[in-house]
Design a protein around this motif. Structure first.
Motif, PDB file in Angstrom:
ATOM      1  N   THR A 232       0.827  -1.206   0.000  1.00 31.67           N
ATOM      2  CA  THR A 232       0.000   0.000   0.000  1.00 31.67           C
ATOM      3  C   THR A 232       0.865   1.261   0.000  1.00 31.67           C
ATOM      4  N   VAL A 233       1.939   1.245   0.775  1.00 32.88           N
ATOM      5  CA  VAL A 233       2.852   2.388   0.790  1.00 32.88           C
ATOM      6  C   VAL A 233       3.397   2.645  -0.610  1.00 32.88           C
ATOM      7  N   ALA A 234       3.811   1.594  -1.288  1.00 32.66           N
ATOM      8  CA  ALA A 234       4.378   1.743  -2.630  1.00 32.66           C
ATOM      9  C   ALA A 234       3.326   2.238  -3.622  1.00 32.66           C
ATOM     10  N   ARG A 235       2.122   1.718  -3.510  1.00 31.97           N
ATOM     11  CA  ARG A 235       1.053   2.121  -4.436  1.00 31.97           C
ATOM     12  C   ARG A 235       0.693   3.591  -4.250  1.00 31.97           C
ATOM     13  N   LEU A 236       0.520   4.017  -2.986  1.00 31.19           N
ATOM     14  CA  LEU A 236       0.190   5.419  -2.739  1.00 31.19           C
ATOM     15  C   LEU A 236       1.348   6.337  -3.106  1.00 31.19           C
ATOM     16  N   THR A 237       2.562   5.876  -2.856  1.00 29.01           N
ATOM     17  CA  THR A 237       3.732   6.684  -3.208  1.00 29.01           C
ATOM     18  C   THR A 237       3.830   6.858  -4.717  1.00 29.01           C
ATOM     19  N   GLY A 238       3.708   5.770  -5.454  1.00 35.60           N
ATOM     20  CA  GLY A 238       3.894   5.820  -6.902  1.00 35.60           C
ATOM     21  C   GLY A 238       2.783   6.520  -7.650  1.00 35.60           C
ATOM     22  N   GLN A 239       1.535   6.338  -7.181  1.00 35.04           N
ATOM     23  CA  GLN A 239       0.396   6.842  -7.940  1.00 35.04           C
ATOM     24  C   GLN A 239      -0.188   8.144  -7.399  1.00 35.04           C
ATOM     25  N   PHE A 240       0.234   8.539  -6.200  1.00 31.48           N
ATOM     26  CA  PHE A 240      -0.282   9.792  -5.646  1.00 31.48           C
ATOM     27  C   PHE A 240       0.830  10.732  -5.189  1.00 31.48           C
ATOM     28  N   TYR A 241       1.629  10.309  -4.208  1.00 34.86           N
ATOM     29  CA  TYR A 241       2.599  11.235  -3.620  1.00 34.86           C
ATOM     30  C   TYR A 241       3.692  11.657  -4.605  1.00 34.86           C
ATOM     31  N   ALA A 242       4.239  10.720  -5.362  1.00 36.99           N
ATOM     32  CA  ALA A 242       5.300  11.091  -6.305  1.00 36.99           C
ATOM     33  C   ALA A 242       4.792  12.055  -7.389  1.00 36.99           C
ATOM     34  N   PRO A 243       3.633  11.800  -8.018  1.00 37.77           N
ATOM     35  CA  PRO A 243       3.119  12.783  -8.983  1.00 37.77           C
ATOM     36  C   PRO A 243       2.818  14.141  -8.346  1.00 37.77           C
ATOM     37  N   GLU A 287      -4.227  19.081 -13.532  1.00 38.73           N
ATOM     38  CA  GLU A 287      -3.305  18.017 -13.144  1.00 38.73           C
ATOM     39  C   GLU A 287      -3.483  17.663 -11.670  1.00 38.73           C
ATOM     40  N   LEU A 288      -3.651  18.673 -10.840  1.00 41.47           N
ATOM     41  CA  LEU A 288      -3.861  18.436  -9.416  1.00 41.47           C
ATOM     42  C   LEU A 288      -5.144  17.643  -9.187  1.00 41.47           C
ATOM     43  N   GLU A 289      -6.197  17.989  -9.906  1.00 44.46           N
ATOM     44  CA  GLU A 289      -7.468  17.277  -9.744  1.00 44.46           C
ATOM     45  C   GLU A 289      -7.318  15.800 -10.107  1.00 44.46           C
ATOM     46  N   ARG A 290      -6.580  15.508 -11.170  1.00 44.08           N
ATOM     47  CA  ARG A 290      -6.361  14.113 -11.564  1.00 44.08           C
ATOM     48  C   ARG A 290      -5.594  13.358 -10.476  1.00 44.08           C
ATOM     49  N   VAL A 292      -5.372  14.065  -7.210  1.00 42.70           N
ATOM     50  CA  VAL A 292      -6.183  13.887  -6.003  1.00 42.70           C
ATOM     51  C   VAL A 292      -7.241  12.810  -6.213  1.00 42.70           C
ATOM     52  N   LYS A 293      -7.891  12.807  -7.361  1.00 46.50           N
ATOM     53  CA  LYS A 293      -8.896  11.780  -7.646  1.00 46.50           C
ATOM     54  C   LYS A 293      -8.266  10.392  -7.646  1.00 46.50           C
ATOM     55  N   ALA A 294      -7.077  10.276  -8.206  1.00 44.98           N
ATOM     56  CA  ALA A 294      -6.398   8.981  -8.227  1.00 44.98           C
ATOM     57  C   ALA A 294      -6.076   8.513  -6.807  1.00 44.98           C
ATOM     58  N   GLY A 295      -5.602   9.438  -5.975  1.00 44.22           N
ATOM     59  CA  GLY A 295      -5.284   9.081  -4.599  1.00 44.22           C
ATOM     60  C   GLY A 295      -6.502   8.660  -3.808  1.00 44.22           C
ATOM     61  N   LEU A 296      -7.596   9.400  -3.954  1.00 45.79           N
ATOM     62  CA  LEU A 296      -8.818   9.055  -3.248  1.00 45.79           C
ATOM     63  C   LEU A 296      -9.369   7.702  -3.710  1.00 45.79           C
ATOM     64  N   ALA A 297      -9.270   7.428  -5.008  1.00 44.90           N
ATOM     65  CA  ALA A 297      -9.728   6.140  -5.520  1.00 44.90           C
ATOM     66  C   ALA A 297      -8.913   4.984  -4.922  1.00 44.90           C
ATOM     67  N   LEU A 298      -7.625   5.205  -4.700  1.00 49.25           N
ATOM     68  CA  LEU A 298      -6.768   4.158  -4.142  1.00 49.25           C
ATOM     69  C   LEU A 298      -7.184   3.767  -2.725  1.00 49.25           C
ATOM     70  N   VAL A 299      -7.748   4.737  -1.985  1.00 49.73           N
ATOM     71  CA  VAL A 299      -8.147   4.440  -0.605  1.00 49.73           C
ATOM     72  C   VAL A 299      -9.659   4.282  -0.467  1.00 49.73           C
ATOM     73  N   GLY A 300     -10.361   4.250  -1.598  1.00 44.74           N
ATOM     74  CA  GLY A 300     -11.807   4.016  -1.583  1.00 44.74           C
ATOM     75  C   GLY A 300     -12.615   5.167  -1.064  1.00 44.74           C
ATOM     76  N   ALA A 301     -12.140   6.414  -1.264  1.00 51.64           N
ATOM     77  CA  ALA A 301     -12.848   7.594  -0.785  1.00 51.64           C
ATOM     78  C   ALA A 301     -13.434   8.354  -1.967  1.00 51.64           C
ATOM     79  N   ASP A 302     -14.483   9.127  -1.700  1.00 53.81           N
ATOM     80  CA  ASP A 302     -15.114   9.923  -2.740  1.00 53.81           C
ATOM     81  C   ASP A 302     -14.331  11.193  -3.009  1.00 53.81           C
ATOM     82  N   ALA A 303     -14.283  11.603  -4.261  1.00 56.54           N
ATOM     83  CA  ALA A 303     -13.584  12.834  -4.642  1.00 56.54           C
ATOM     84  C   ALA A 303     -14.374  14.039  -4.179  1.00 56.54           C
TER      85      ALA A 303
END
Length: 303
Positions: A232-243, A287-290, A292-303
């Motif tokens: 989970t750390v790697a997924r959130l890092t790669g798809q949310f925090y790093a971008p 770009e920011l909206e994309r 944030v939406k990707a990060g929220l989707a990873l944790v199952g939260a609504d945008a």
């Protein structure tokens, strides 16, 4: 000071008249408290500390203290010019803050003995626990960090430099000289990206700017990190925090401007940033909206 969990750094909302909106700040803080932060750091970097007058600073701190109502420690930013720092410290104590995050003095660069005197004056004015912020003109060697840590009332060091070798030596030196109760935390922008590296040198705490606009992501990351869930750390890092960090690096000041834009994006009108910061343009907002939406989707939260 016993700080744990995710540290929440609220933005400072400004109304249509350009003044701080304590009503919107109260809602912002209330929304964050629902996710259980370990501390609320108000009028600090993400809260545009350098842009606030002494009077505005007091209003913001008092509003946060009133809203938190003892549910978490409230740490107020203070610092900059000597006179302002001492006054902010005293007013924060009067407002009911539990401690201070002391920003570096600006422009005037004196010897380290002068920094010691500066810190002592702020501690004396506040009578509160003080956490020092290492960044900008404050770059400490281990012996200097020990000298500061020995000042009665100084309880912690927030690192905004990111020199892991230096920090590892500081942590060892301070803990040997002062003890294990001294608090260290990672204060780099988007600190989750470097949280594993800091954990490796014994620094588990970090500030989370993401918590201000997506506490669901911040809490999910913290849980995964604490439980050793590397996937989970790697997924959130790669798809949310790093971008997010890549976008942040495109324009000076985006460490604050993007956070405020994302808070607005999620439905709370906190206004624009104050100069010299600037709000993101349309392309970067998309770009920011994309992201944030990707990060929220990873944790199952609504945008």
């Amino acid at each position: 000071m016993n700080l744990q969990g995710v540290l929440f750094f609220p933005v400072t909302p400004f109304g249509a008249d350009g003044r701080p909106s304590v009503e919107v700040l109260a809602r912002h803080v209330r929304d964050g408290l629902a996710h259980g932060p370990g501390g609320v750091f108000v009028a600090c970097g993400t809260g545009e500390f350098p842009a606030l007058s002494v009077i505005e600073h007091e209003q913001v701190v008092r509003a946060a203290v009133d809203e938190v109502a003892g549910d978490a420690p409230v740490i107020a930013g203070a610092g900059g010019p000597y006179g302002a720092a001492v006054r902010q410290a005293a007013l924060s104590a009067e407002a009911g803050a539990d401690g201070l995050l002391l920003m570096p003095p600006y422009l005037a660069q004196g010897p380290k003995s002068g920094l010691l005197d500066y810190v002592r004056a702020v501690v004396e004015a506040a009578g509160l626990p003080v956490i020092l912020y290492q960044r900008g003109g404050v770059l400490l060697e281990p012996a200097e960090a020990v000298a500061l840590a020995r000042i009665p009332g100084v309880v912690g060091l927030k690192d905004g430099v990111g020199d892991i070798d230096r920090m590892a030596r500081i942590v060892v030196a301070v803990r040997q000289a002062v003890g294990a109760d001294f608090t260290f935390f990672n204060g780099l922008p988007t600190a989750e990206l470097t949280a594993p590296a800091y954990r490796a040198i014994g620094v588990d705490l970090y500030s989370s700017a993401v918590f201000a606009f997506a506490p669901e992501i911040a809490m999910a990351f913290r849980t995964a990190l604490s439980e050793g869930d590397g996937e989970t750390v790697a997924r959130l890092t790669g798809q949310f925090y790093a971008p997010l960090v890549e976008l942040r690096s495109k324009v000076p000041g985006y460490a604050v401007s993007l956070v405020k834009a994302a808070v607005r994006m999620r439905g709370l009108d906190v206004g624009s940033v104050r100069p010299p910061l600037s709000d993101p343009g349309a392309e970067h907002l998309e770009e920011l909206e994309r992201i944030v939406k990707a990060g929220l989707a990873l944790v199952g939260a609504d945008a």
